[in-house]
Scaffold this active site. Structure first.
Site, PDB file in Angstrom:
ATOM      1  N   HIS A 100       0.803  -1.232   0.000  1.00 52.09           N
ATOM      2  CA  HIS A 100       0.000   0.000   0.000  1.00 52.09           C
ATOM      3  C   HIS A 100       0.833   1.278   0.000  1.00 52.09           C
ATOM      4  O   HIS A 100       0.299   2.372  -0.209  1.00 52.09           O
ATOM      5  CB  HIS A 100      -0.989  -0.019   1.176  1.00 52.09           C
ATOM      6  CG  HIS A 100      -2.337   0.520   0.811  1.00 52.09           C
ATOM      7  ND1 HIS A 100      -3.492   0.183   1.480  1.00 52.09           N
ATOM      8  CD2 HIS A 100      -2.705   1.385  -0.165  1.00 52.09           C
ATOM      9  CE1 HIS A 100      -4.515   0.840   0.921  1.00 52.09           C
ATOM     10  NE2 HIS A 100      -4.057   1.571  -0.067  1.00 52.09           N
ATOM     11  N   ASP A 122      -9.969  -0.777   3.670  1.00 50.63           N
ATOM     12  CA  ASP A 122      -8.773  -1.458   4.205  1.00 50.63           C
ATOM     13  C   ASP A 122      -9.089  -2.022   5.601  1.00 50.63           C
ATOM     14  O   ASP A 122      -9.856  -1.414   6.359  1.00 50.63           O
ATOM     15  CB  ASP A 122      -7.660  -0.392   4.313  1.00 50.63           C
ATOM     16  CG  ASP A 122      -6.262  -0.962   4.412  1.00 50.63           C
ATOM     17  OD1 ASP A 122      -6.074  -1.993   5.086  1.00 50.63           O
ATOM     18  OD2 ASP A 122      -5.347  -0.337   3.834  1.00 50.63           O
ATOM     19  N   HIS A 124      -6.840  -2.040   7.780  1.00 49.34           N
ATOM     20  CA  HIS A 124      -5.994  -1.173   8.599  1.00 49.34           C
ATOM     21  C   HIS A 124      -6.221   0.280   8.183  1.00 49.34           C
ATOM     22  O   HIS A 124      -6.745   0.536   7.098  1.00 49.34           O
ATOM     23  CB  HIS A 124      -4.525  -1.531   8.407  1.00 49.34           C
ATOM     24  CG  HIS A 124      -4.250  -3.010   8.511  1.00 49.34           C
ATOM     25  ND1 HIS A 124      -4.358  -3.859   7.420  1.00 49.34           N
ATOM     26  CD2 HIS A 124      -3.918  -3.793   9.558  1.00 49.34           C
ATOM     27  CE1 HIS A 124      -4.096  -5.100   7.801  1.00 49.34           C
ATOM     28  NE2 HIS A 124      -3.829  -5.100   9.092  1.00 49.34           N
ATOM     29  N   ASP A 126      -3.631   2.501   7.954  1.00 49.44           N
ATOM     30  CA  ASP A 126      -2.402   2.970   7.296  1.00 49.44           C
ATOM     31  C   ASP A 126      -2.125   4.425   7.666  1.00 49.44           C
ATOM     32  O   ASP A 126      -1.664   5.214   6.843  1.00 49.44           O
ATOM     33  CB  ASP A 126      -2.494   2.779   5.773  1.00 49.44           C
ATOM     34  CG  ASP A 126      -2.646   1.310   5.394  1.00 49.44           C
ATOM     35  OD1 ASP A 126      -2.406   0.435   6.253  1.00 49.44           O
ATOM     36  OD2 ASP A 126      -3.003   1.044   4.238  1.00 49.44           O
ATOM     37  N   HIS A 139       4.205   0.458   4.552  1.00 48.97           N
ATOM     38  CA  HIS A 139       2.841   0.226   4.021  1.00 48.97           C
ATOM     39  C   HIS A 139       1.761   0.498   5.079  1.00 48.97           C
ATOM     40  O   HIS A 139       0.585   0.591   4.724  1.00 48.97           O
ATOM     41  CB  HIS A 139       2.689  -1.173   3.408  1.00 48.97           C
ATOM     42  CG  HIS A 139       2.491  -2.296   4.372  1.00 48.97           C
ATOM     43  ND1 HIS A 139       1.787  -3.446   4.081  1.00 48.97           N
ATOM     44  CD2 HIS A 139       2.936  -2.454   5.640  1.00 48.97           C
ATOM     45  CE1 HIS A 139       1.775  -4.256   5.120  1.00 48.97           C
ATOM     46  NE2 HIS A 139       2.473  -3.694   6.076  1.00 48.97           N
ATOM     47  N   ASP A 225      -7.584  -2.045  -0.600  1.00 50.72           N
ATOM     48  CA  ASP A 225      -6.606  -3.010  -0.076  1.00 50.72           C
ATOM     49  C   ASP A 225      -7.290  -4.368   0.028  1.00 50.72           C
ATOM     50  O   ASP A 225      -8.346  -4.484   0.670  1.00 50.72           O
ATOM     51  CB  ASP A 225      -6.137  -2.526   1.304  1.00 50.72           C
ATOM     52  CG  ASP A 225      -4.983  -3.335   1.862  1.00 50.72           C
ATOM     53  OD1 ASP A 225      -4.996  -4.568   1.720  1.00 50.72           O
ATOM     54  OD2 ASP A 225      -4.069  -2.727   2.468  1.00 50.72           O
ATOM     55  N   ASP A 227      -6.838  -6.742   1.807  1.00 51.31           N
ATOM     56  CA  ASP A 227      -7.039  -7.298   3.151  1.00 51.31           C
ATOM     57  C   ASP A 227      -8.311  -6.775   3.834  1.00 51.31           C
ATOM     58  O   ASP A 227      -8.645  -7.217   4.933  1.00 51.31           O
ATOM     59  CB  ASP A 227      -5.794  -7.160   4.031  1.00 51.31           C
ATOM     60  CG  ASP A 227      -5.483  -5.735   4.472  1.00 51.31           C
ATOM     61  OD1 ASP A 227      -6.393  -4.889   4.486  1.00 51.31           O
ATOM     62  OD2 ASP A 227      -4.314  -5.481   4.812  1.00 51.31           O
ATOM     63  N   GLU A 270      -1.975  -4.864  -2.379  1.00 43.06           N
ATOM     64  CA  GLU A 270      -1.709  -5.874  -1.334  1.00 43.06           C
ATOM     65  C   GLU A 270      -2.131  -7.289  -1.718  1.00 43.06           C
ATOM     66  O   GLU A 270      -2.321  -8.142  -0.835  1.00 43.06           O
ATOM     67  CB  GLU A 270      -2.325  -5.468   0.021  1.00 43.06           C
ATOM     68  CG  GLU A 270      -1.743  -4.177   0.611  1.00 43.06           C
ATOM     69  CD  GLU A 270      -0.364  -4.355   1.276  1.00 43.06           C
ATOM     70  OE1 GLU A 270       0.126  -5.508   1.383  1.00 43.06           O
ATOM     71  OE2 GLU A 270       0.230  -3.318   1.677  1.00 43.06           O
TER      72      GLU A 270
END
Ligand SMILES: [Mn+2]
Length: 298
Positions: A100, A122, A124, A126, A139, A225, A227, A270
Site C-alpha cells: 500500500h 482497508d 488497517h 495505514d 505500508h 486493499d 485485506d 496488497e
C-alpha cells in the site's frame, strides 16, 4: 466512458513479507483488461514502474524495520507520479500494487495538484507515522503521509506539503488499529467506518454517507486493499485480519459507488499470489474493479 489506463507498481519494500511485488502480474493474469473491455471500456496498459528488488538494496543499518527502504520507496513513488502524469487527463487510472505504500505515488499522481477525496477501503488505517508505527513498515503509513504527517521525505513527494486534507478521507472496513493511529485519526477528524459500523449500519447507509460527503468533488480516489476482504474469500494477503467484508458487502459497495459515478481513479493493492490459493484474491479484486466500473447484475 473515459478510457482506462492501467499502471503496475510491483513494490514489496513497504512491508516484511515477499510476494506482493507479484500483485500486478496476478491481477493482469486475473483478466483485468478483458473484464473491463467486456464492459465496453477502452483499456490501455502502461506497463510497470521499475522498482528495485529487495536483494539489490543496501539496507541502511541505522534505520529500524522497513524504514531502511524509505529512499527506494520514495523513488518508486516519484516514478509512479511521473507515469500517471503522462496518461491523458481524461483517463481513469487503475494502479496495481504492490504494497500500500504505492498509494503515496498514486494519489499524488492522480490528484495533479488539485483537491481530491480519498476512500480508503482497508482492514488497517495505514495512518501511522514513523513515530507511532510499531513495525516501521511503510505500508502502514501512506495515508498519514498523504495527509502531511510523518517523514518530510515522504510528505513532500512530487511537490511540498500534504496532498489530501484529513477531512477529505473516508476509511471503510477498518478492524485493526494501532493506538497511535487511533489518536491521530481522532485528532485530525478523519471519517472512519470500522467493521462495527459496517455490521450495524450496513453498506447502503455507509455508501450514501460517502456519496454525500464527496458531493461536488471533481476527483475521488478509491484505494482498495485486498485485506479489507474476509480472509476466507481473499487469502492472498500479507496481513490478514478475521472478520472482513463479505463477498456481497464488497460488491455492493462497488455497485453503489458506481451508481453514484463518484470515483475517478483506483488502486488495487496488497495482493500476494504466494500466499493465495489459485489466484483467488487477484480474481476477486478484478471482479470488484468490474463492479466499480459498471458491471451490473441486471
Ligand atoms: Mn493498506
Amino acid at each position: 466512458m473515459k478510457p482506462i489506463g492501467i499502471l503496475g507498481v510491483p513494490m514489496d519494500l513497504g512491508q516484511g513479507r515477499r510476494g506482493v511485488d507479484m500483485g500486478p502480474s496476478a491481477i493482469r493474469y486475473g483478466r483485468l483488461q478483458e473484464v473491463l473491455q467486456s464492459l465496453g471500456h477502452q483499456v490501455h496498459d502502461f506497463g510497470d514502474v521499475k522498482v528495485p528488488v529487495v536483494e539489490s538494496l543496501h539496507r541502511q543499518a541505522e534505520q529500524p524495520g522497513g524504514l531502511g527502504y524509505l529512499e527506494a520507496i520514495r523513488a518508486a513513488c516519484l516514478d509512479t507520479i511521473q507515469a500517471l502524469g503522462q496518461m491523458p487527463a481524461d483517463t481513469f487510472p487503475i494502479v496495481l500494487g504492490g504494497d500500500h505504500s504505492i498509494a503515496m505515488g498514486s494519489v499524488t499522481g492522480v490528484a495533479r495538484g488539485e483537491r481530491i477525496g480519498v476512500i480508503w477501503v482497508d482492514a488497517h488505517a495505514d495512518f501511522n507515522t514513523p513515530e507511532t508505527s510499531p513495525s516501521g513498515n511503510i505500508h502502514g503509513m501512506p495515508l498519514a503521509h498523504l495527509c502531511g504527517l510523518g517523514d518530510p521525505r515522504l510528505i513532500n513527494l512530487g511537490y511540498p506539503g500534504a496532498k489530501v486534507r484529513p477531512e477529505d478521507v473516508v476509511l471503510i472496513g477498518v478492524r485493526s488499529l494501532d493506538p497511535g493511529e487511533v489518536r491521530l485519526l481522532r485528532q485530525r477528524g478523519v471519517m472512519v467506518f470500522t467493521m462495527k459500523e459496517v455490521d450495524i449500519e450496513g453498506i447502503p447507509a455507509i455508501a450514501e454517507a460517502v456519496v454525500q460527503h464527496f458531493r461536488g468533488f471533481a476527483k475521488v480516489h478509491l484505494s482498495l486493499d485486498a485485506d479489507v476482504l474476509d480472509p476466507e474469500i481473499a487469502p492472498g494477503v500479507g496481513t490478514p485480519v478475521a472478520g472482513g467484508l463479505t463477498y456481497r458487502e464488497a460488491h455492493l459497495l462497488m455497485e453503489l459507488l458506481a451508481d453514484a459515478q463518484l470515483v475517478t481513479s483506483l488502486d488495487l493493492v496488497e495482493v500476494n499470489p504466494i500466499l493465495d490459493i489459485a489466484n483467488r484474491t487477484a480474481r476477486m479484486m478484478v471482479e470488484l474493479a468490474g463492479s466499480l466500473l459498471g458491471k451490473k447484475i441486471f
